[in-house]
Scaffold this active site. Structure first.
Site, PDB file in Angstrom:
ATOM      1  CB  SER A 139      -0.906   0.011   1.237  1.00 27.19           C
ATOM      2  OG  SER A 139      -1.557   1.259   1.389  1.00 27.19           O
ATOM      3  CE1 TYR A 152      -3.791  -2.277   5.542  1.00 25.86           C
ATOM      4  CE2 TYR A 152      -3.076  -0.068   4.957  1.00 25.86           C
ATOM      5  CZ  TYR A 152      -3.598  -1.294   4.592  1.00 25.86           C
ATOM      6  OH  TYR A 152      -3.915  -1.539   3.275  1.00 25.86           O
TER       7      TYR A 152
END
Length: 255
Positions: A139, A152
């Site tokens: 990401s 995350y």
């Protein structure tokens, strides 16, 4: 890689980006083995496939190393595994005020360990064949720490570094590795965000970027490009300036 080179395998295939990519690959003629925890969702996905290819449900939890090895063994017993997209991941917003070790452990188990569980049998198969394409979904949140995403961001940063290191090892072995760094995509995971998500993209559009991008040379596949460039540029700032800019952009400097 092309459908004639072997099968494709996608983890995290029951929803969001993984589901859209599986359907797109099947439409282009791939035999796609689709893995997720929900066998029911995978059956629905397989029934929706159109085109010359097909989707074969292969239920499993990426946190289960034995099951990941069994998935690869099952696929390769039928023929070569040419393309693997390790896409499974979870996201739970979490800030310092509500930090939970058990929630962090879940993200680490799926986002990081889930990838390594699949990588061991995949690397063994592809290196032995001297052929194959590995793609790992990280990401843009892995470029630097982002708000609500301490754990995350850490898992995605870990995946980016892992891909970089593996790319060095795979030179000359016939195996290509790509790190996929999407921005915000409208999925069940991102639906919990309470802030406006810039450059929000739909799963079908993300799938198109991924499938077309994997056909081209290059190590990183990041999109939307403008958003990735903005984050990379901001990420060059010293820590104090970076934290100030991000807090101001979110309006947190007024809290």
């Amino acid at each position: 890689m092309r459908p004639a080179d072997g099968a494709a395998w996608i983890t995290g295939a029951s929803g969001g980006i993984g589901r859209a990519v599986a359907l797109r690959l099947a439409a282009e003629g791939w035999t796609v083995y689709a893995t997720a925890r929900s066998a029911e969702k995978l059956e629905l996905l397989a029934a929706e496939a159109t085109g010359p290819g097909r989707i074969v449900p292969m239920p499993g939890d990426v946190a289960d190393a034995a099951r990941m090895a069994a998935c690869v063994a099952g696929i390769t017993a039928e023929g070569p595994l040419a393309l693997a997209i390790l896409n499974a991941g979870i996201y739970t917003p979490m800030r310092a005020q509500n930090f939970r070790a058990d929630t962090a452990a879940q993200m680490l188990d799926v986002n990081l360990k889930g990838v390594t569980n699949a990588l061991e049998p995949l690397l063994e198969h592809m290196i032995a064949r001297g052929d194959g394409h590995l793609a790992i979904t990280a990401s843009v949140a892995g470029y630097r720490g982002l708000p609500d995403a301490a754990v995350y961001s850490a898992t995605k940063a870990g995946l980016i570094a892992m891909c970089e290191a593996l790319a060095m090892d795979l030179v000359g072995l016939g195996v290509r590795i790509t790190v996929i760094n999407p921005g915000f995509v409208a999925t069940e995971a991102t639906s919990v965000n309470e802030f406006d998500m810039p450059f929000l993209m739909q799963p079908d559009e993300a799938a198109t970027r991924i499938v077309e991008g994997l056909k081209k040379p290059g190590f990183e596949l990041a999109f939307p490009r403008r958003f990735a460039l903005i984050l990379k540029t901001i990420g060059l700032l010293p820590n104090r300036a970076y934290i100030w800019v991000v807090r101001k952009a979110l309006g947190w400097d007024k809290l």
